[in-house]
Design a protein around this motif. Sequence first.
Motif, mmCIF file in Angstrom:
data_model
loop_
_atom_site.group_PDB
_atom_site.id
_atom_site.type_symbol
_atom_site.label_atom_id
_atom_site.label_comp_id
_atom_site.label_asym_id
_atom_site.label_seq_id
_atom_site.Cartn_x
_atom_site.Cartn_y
_atom_site.Cartn_z
ATOM 1 N N ARG A 165 0.831 -1.193 0.000
ATOM 2 C CA ARG A 165 0.000 0.000 0.000
ATOM 3 C C ARG A 165 0.871 1.250 0.000
ATOM 4 O O ARG A 165 0.520 2.278 -0.582
ATOM 5 C CB ARG A 165 -0.920 0.009 1.223
ATOM 6 C CG ARG A 165 -1.813 1.226 1.292
ATOM 7 C CD ARG A 165 -2.916 1.075 2.315
ATOM 8 N NE ARG A 165 -2.435 0.763 3.647
ATOM 9 C CZ ARG A 165 -3.226 0.528 4.692
ATOM 10 N NH1 ARG A 165 -4.536 0.534 4.531
ATOM 11 N NH2 ARG A 165 -2.721 0.249 5.877
ATOM 12 N N GLY A 166 2.034 1.156 0.621
ATOM 13 C CA GLY A 166 2.947 2.285 0.669
ATOM 14 C C GLY A 166 3.429 2.711 -0.704
ATOM 15 O O GLY A 166 3.654 3.903 -0.949
ATOM 16 N N ARG A 167 3.561 1.754 -1.615
ATOM 17 C CA ARG A 167 4.008 2.100 -2.972
ATOM 18 C C ARG A 167 2.960 2.947 -3.685
ATOM 19 O O ARG A 167 3.291 3.880 -4.419
ATOM 20 C CB ARG A 167 4.324 0.831 -3.758
ATOM 21 C CG ARG A 167 5.549 0.081 -3.227
ATOM 22 C CD ARG A 167 5.909 -1.128 -4.073
ATOM 23 N NE ARG A 167 7.064 -1.813 -3.514
ATOM 24 C CZ ARG A 167 7.002 -2.797 -2.615
ATOM 25 N NH1 ARG A 167 5.812 -3.199 -2.174
ATOM 26 N NH2 ARG A 167 8.090 -3.353 -2.152
ATOM 27 N N SER A 168 1.696 2.634 -3.470
ATOM 28 C CA SER A 168 0.626 3.454 -4.049
ATOM 29 C C SER A 168 0.631 4.843 -3.431
ATOM 30 O O SER A 168 0.439 5.853 -4.125
ATOM 31 C CB SER A 168 -0.737 2.789 -3.827
ATOM 32 O OG SER A 168 -0.794 1.524 -4.459
ATOM 33 N N LEU A 169 0.852 4.891 -2.127
ATOM 34 C CA LEU A 169 0.920 6.172 -1.426
ATOM 35 C C LEU A 169 2.094 6.999 -1.945
ATOM 36 O O LEU A 169 1.993 8.228 -2.089
ATOM 37 C CB LEU A 169 1.054 5.923 0.074
ATOM 38 C CG LEU A 169 0.755 7.083 1.028
ATOM 39 C CD1 LEU A 169 -0.667 7.573 0.854
ATOM 40 C CD2 LEU A 169 0.987 6.635 2.466
ATOM 41 N N LEU A 170 3.192 6.335 -2.238
ATOM 42 C CA LEU A 170 4.370 7.027 -2.760
ATOM 43 C C LEU A 170 4.079 7.650 -4.127
ATOM 44 O O LEU A 170 4.522 8.768 -4.414
ATOM 45 C CB LEU A 170 5.536 6.045 -2.857
ATOM 46 C CG LEU A 170 6.921 6.638 -3.119
ATOM 47 C CD1 LEU A 170 7.363 7.507 -1.968
ATOM 48 C CD2 LEU A 170 7.929 5.507 -3.357
ATOM 49 N N LEU A 211 -5.118 6.049 6.599
ATOM 50 C CA LEU A 211 -4.398 5.419 5.492
ATOM 51 C C LEU A 211 -5.302 4.602 4.578
ATOM 52 O O LEU A 211 -4.910 4.264 3.460
ATOM 53 C CB LEU A 211 -3.266 4.535 6.038
ATOM 54 C CG LEU A 211 -2.153 5.291 6.780
ATOM 55 C CD1 LEU A 211 -1.112 4.318 7.292
ATOM 56 C CD2 LEU A 211 -1.522 6.338 5.877
ATOM 57 N N THR A 212 -6.506 4.291 5.024
ATOM 58 C CA THR A 212 -7.447 3.540 4.183
ATOM 59 C C THR A 212 -8.427 4.457 3.465
ATOM 60 O O THR A 212 -9.380 3.985 2.840
ATOM 61 C CB THR A 212 -8.236 2.530 5.048
ATOM 62 O OG1 THR A 212 -8.889 3.229 6.112
ATOM 63 C CG2 THR A 212 -7.295 1.474 5.628
ATOM 64 N N ALA A 213 -8.204 5.754 3.548
ATOM 65 C CA ALA A 213 -9.087 6.710 2.866
ATOM 66 C C ALA A 213 -8.991 6.558 1.359
ATOM 67 O O ALA A 213 -8.062 5.931 0.822
ATOM 68 C CB ALA A 213 -8.724 8.135 3.274
ATOM 69 N N GLN A 214 -9.941 7.133 0.653
ATOM 70 C CA GLN A 214 -9.940 7.080 -0.802
ATOM 71 C C GLN A 214 -8.721 7.824 -1.352
ATOM 72 O O GLN A 214 -8.236 8.784 -0.765
ATOM 73 C CB GLN A 214 -11.222 7.711 -1.347
ATOM 74 C CG GLN A 214 -12.487 6.938 -1.025
ATOM 75 C CD GLN A 214 -12.460 5.535 -1.622
ATOM 76 O OE1 GLN A 214 -12.146 5.354 -2.808
ATOM 77 N NE2 GLN A 214 -12.773 4.547 -0.788
ATOM 78 N N PRO A 215 -8.216 7.368 -2.523
ATOM 79 C CA PRO A 215 -7.022 8.001 -3.105
ATOM 80 C C PRO A 215 -7.156 9.510 -3.275
ATOM 81 O O PRO A 215 -6.186 10.245 -3.053
ATOM 82 C CB PRO A 215 -6.883 7.288 -4.460
ATOM 83 C CG PRO A 215 -7.514 5.951 -4.250
ATOM 84 C CD PRO A 215 -8.652 6.192 -3.313
#
Length: 422
Positions: A201-206, A285-289
């Motif tokens: 999930r961190g990669r998407s956040l990055l 952290l589980t919020a929508q993009p």
Amino acid sequence: MSMVLALGGAAAATWALRGGGDGGETDLASSTWVDMRAEVGVKAIEELLARHTQAVKKKDLNAWMADVDQSDAAFAKRQKQLFDNLVKMPFSDISFDRTKLPARQLARFLPTQLFDRYHAAVHVEAVTIRHRIEGVDSKTVAIPWMPVVALVKGKWRIVGDAAGKDLPLGANGQPWDSTGPVAVLRNDRVIAVVSVDDAERGRSLLQLAETSLKQVAEVRPTGWDGKVLFTAVQDKRIFDTYFAESQERVAQVAAIAVPYYNQVGDWASSPAYSSTRVVFNPTQLTAQPEELAHDLTHEFAHAAMGPVTTARTPRWVVEGFAEYVAYKKDKVRADGIRNALGDLTISTLPTDDQFYSEPRNYVASWLANRMIAEKFGEAKLIAFYEAFQNVSEVESAARSVLGIGVSALEQQWRDYVAQQRG
């Protein structure tokens, strides 16, 4: 006790130790003598911290643990995790430096159970962790650390951590302070520290962070490093650290931008700004993009303006500017603005004291900043923000940059909000 007195004799320095059941913030319990002359106790602790520095640089766990009292298995385990997290960080430089502060000032942070266990020969140290993150920091960043040290079999060792509501900003709130293992992810301009279990999930956040940083850089291309480190670990204690005096606000905040300086702000009279770190509330952290992207852009805008933000910069300017950058590319309909503002009265710009008590002040301040950008130009908005480096009144900043007084500015804002509400 007699052993400690023998070490110091009449030339020893006195340490005031506090007792009680609340982490060391009750009445004075006793004073003891421990030899903290520069050539004895102070030298030994400085040497311990120097060994800690080398242990991190060389990634030597055994050297780190050699200066930790391991009689408490739980504390020893935490120290091993701390070391493991530290060596994952991409430091270009790091040092653990003792900061000289009055013993009585530090004594209130001594946990009672550690005093009970180690008796006279135990106290809290003020340590400045000076470091730079490779590829992020152009200046040295100072972080507070407050370990508890004690004489164990004649040698000073780290035996615990200070506790209390008044710890200096940033203490126990660093990514390496996470009680679980962390993963460090990075691209050219952003470093993200996440819990190991969140690496995917961190990669998407990055990726979201990179897009957000680009959006900020389009508004503020110069005047800051243009790179950011943010923490998004599952250990909620890391985020809560920054709300020790206002726990009721924790659930209302998605992330926080924390400014750091070349000295620990709580321990220095005139520290110089170095960098801003962003810390995420793990519950978000589980919020929508789309929501995460907005939060990242908002906090990165704070980082971009960090070098020119002062205690004099009004909250409505600081928060409104960050919202202006975050919403700049969005088409916000009139009904959305009406719903967001509700029955909020738009009369005078919110004061710092009242700003955070009304969440809708974010919306009102965003509109104030957007109005300035649209009417006077984005460059003038930035200049208005920067003006508070030299003045403290909105009147002075408005006249010098916008050519109008605060009364006229507020009237234009009221008219603009009414127009946007439709």
